[in-house]
Design a protein around this motif. Sequence first.
Motif, mmCIF file in Angstrom:
data_model
loop_
_atom_site.group_PDB
_atom_site.id
_atom_site.type_symbol
_atom_site.label_atom_id
_atom_site.label_comp_id
_atom_site.label_asym_id
_atom_site.label_seq_id
_atom_site.Cartn_x
_atom_site.Cartn_y
_atom_site.Cartn_z
ATOM 1 N N UNK A 108 -43.917 -7.566 -20.105
ATOM 2 C CA UNK A 108 -43.111 -8.235 -21.127
ATOM 3 C C UNK A 108 -42.558 -9.559 -20.602
ATOM 4 N N UNK A 109 -42.094 -9.562 -19.376
ATOM 5 C CA UNK A 109 -41.527 -10.758 -18.748
ATOM 6 C C UNK A 109 -41.850 -10.708 -17.263
ATOM 7 N N UNK A 110 -41.745 -11.839 -16.562
ATOM 8 C CA UNK A 110 -41.981 -11.816 -15.115
ATOM 9 C C UNK A 110 -41.070 -10.806 -14.420
ATOM 10 N N UNK A 111 -41.640 -10.044 -13.498
ATOM 11 C CA UNK A 111 -40.882 -8.968 -12.856
ATOM 12 C C UNK A 111 -39.632 -9.482 -12.147
ATOM 13 N N UNK A 112 -39.761 -10.597 -11.433
ATOM 14 C CA UNK A 112 -38.618 -11.104 -10.682
ATOM 15 C C UNK A 112 -37.498 -11.583 -11.601
ATOM 16 N N UNK A 113 -37.851 -12.079 -12.778
ATOM 17 C CA UNK A 113 -36.823 -12.482 -13.743
ATOM 18 C C UNK A 113 -36.017 -11.277 -14.185
ATOM 19 N N UNK A 114 -36.708 -10.187 -14.507
ATOM 20 C CA UNK A 114 -36.027 -8.971 -14.948
ATOM 21 C C UNK A 114 -35.187 -8.385 -13.816
ATOM 22 N N UNK A 115 -35.763 -8.305 -12.617
ATOM 23 C CA UNK A 115 -35.045 -7.723 -11.481
ATOM 24 C C UNK A 115 -33.818 -8.563 -11.131
ATOM 25 N N UNK A 116 -33.953 -9.881 -11.152
ATOM 26 C CA UNK A 116 -32.812 -10.747 -10.845
ATOM 27 C C UNK A 116 -31.682 -10.541 -11.844
ATOM 28 N N UNK A 117 -32.016 -10.446 -13.120
ATOM 29 C CA UNK A 117 -30.989 -10.201 -14.144
ATOM 30 C C UNK A 117 -30.280 -8.874 -13.903
ATOM 31 N N UNK A 118 -31.038 -7.825 -13.607
ATOM 32 C CA UNK A 118 -30.441 -6.511 -13.383
ATOM 33 C C UNK A 118 -29.553 -6.514 -12.138
ATOM 34 N N UNK A 119 -30.020 -7.158 -11.081
ATOM 35 C CA UNK A 119 -29.237 -7.212 -9.844
ATOM 36 C C UNK A 119 -27.920 -7.941 -10.079
ATOM 37 N N UNK A 120 -27.964 -9.075 -10.760
ATOM 38 C CA UNK A 120 -26.742 -9.828 -11.029
ATOM 39 C C UNK A 120 -25.801 -9.044 -11.930
ATOM 40 N N UNK A 121 -26.360 -8.332 -12.891
ATOM 41 C CA UNK A 121 -25.530 -7.528 -13.791
ATOM 42 C C UNK A 121 -24.824 -6.411 -13.032
ATOM 43 N N UNK A 122 -25.529 -5.736 -12.132
ATOM 44 C CA UNK A 122 -24.906 -4.666 -11.358
ATOM 45 C C UNK A 122 -23.854 -5.220 -10.395
ATOM 46 N N UNK A 123 -24.182 -6.307 -9.696
ATOM 47 C CA UNK A 123 -23.258 -6.847 -8.690
ATOM 48 C C UNK A 123 -21.983 -7.379 -9.313
ATOM 49 N N UNK A 124 -22.111 -8.053 -10.452
ATOM 50 C CA UNK A 124 -20.948 -8.683 -11.061
ATOM 51 C C UNK A 124 -20.326 -7.844 -12.171
ATOM 52 N N UNK A 125 -21.056 -6.828 -12.613
ATOM 53 C CA UNK A 125 -20.577 -6.046 -13.740
ATOM 54 C C UNK A 125 -19.908 -4.738 -13.381
ATOM 55 N N UNK A 126 -20.512 -3.941 -12.498
ATOM 56 C CA UNK A 126 -19.978 -2.605 -12.215
ATOM 57 C C UNK A 126 -18.538 -2.648 -11.696
ATOM 58 N N UNK A 127 -18.212 -3.475 -10.695
ATOM 59 C CA UNK A 127 -16.825 -3.449 -10.203
ATOM 60 C C UNK A 127 -15.811 -3.982 -11.209
ATOM 61 N N UNK A 128 -16.280 -4.709 -12.264
ATOM 62 C CA UNK A 128 -15.353 -5.330 -13.190
ATOM 63 C C UNK A 128 -15.295 -4.635 -14.543
ATOM 64 N N UNK A 129 -16.102 -3.596 -14.739
ATOM 65 C CA UNK A 129 -16.109 -2.923 -16.027
ATOM 66 C C UNK A 129 -14.750 -2.318 -16.324
ATOM 67 N N UNK A 130 -14.340 -2.435 -17.584
ATOM 68 C CA UNK A 130 -13.044 -1.894 -17.974
ATOM 69 C C UNK A 130 -13.070 -0.377 -17.912
#
Length: 295
Positions: A268-290
Amino acid sequence: MHITSYIAFILGLTLEILLLWENARQRDKPARKSGLEEAFLSPEKQLMVALAVFAGLLIGVLYLIGWDDRRVYIDGLMSIPFAAIIIGLLVYGLILPYLLPRINEEAALSIHIVVALNLILTRPFELPWWPHYALGLGIPWLLLLAATLPNKPPPPLVKAGIYWWYLINLLALTLQTDFSVLNEPAYTPLPLGEAFVLGAGAIFLLLHAFFCLRFTLMLSSVINPLGAEYMRLVIPQLFGDEQLPLVQVLLLQAFAAGVIFLNVRFDIAPNLTVVTLLVMAFAQGIPLLKGSEIK
């Protein structure tokens, strides 16, 4: 790089800097606003929205007047802002890790799963399955899972080991990312979405790649009592104790694994694009989730 792709790249790069800066500024401050106010009324968020609207309008105008096929090269006039960005990466990556998001063991585990699964499915390196992939990726997963399951935060030196492996995962992802597209005379424009993620990912990954060098030296000094004490003082700035319920984390990890499987299967999309998005979401999202809890 085509000028429209270049604008999307710069937009992703700029928005990621603003997001990291806002997260660093708000770190350890008690929330005083409602969720809606906190999401949209900070100066950084307002500037991010304004820049996104401006970039979208500019790209639209370029398409309308037929200038979308113009090319931009970073070794020309654009070398000046890129030199400033590199200096900033060195300062905030090697000297002052101010912009690095504070993670926890759940984020480190999730990122390891994403990076490891991508390596297993795509096999970018010609390595035998055993022991490189099975032991090199499976054993760290078990150790990270063991650190995540107990209902109390791990000791500071264990946190340091987890953080180091988190940096190694990001370094592996950085080495797979092809930044040469920025200065190649491509005949087909890089899709805007890919260019945007490349810009955001470049800042996020390179910051961590630079800091990985420094942190490896810091970690090697813990054999000295003074080094171990220094690590205990530093690690709270990089590692937090806020936790999501384990069920929610497992569901997020299952979702990420499903996205990677489907993307590899259907391209569907380049693998590294998808993986980079997921990695950034986990790194910046999990510790800050309400609704996160302190173990």
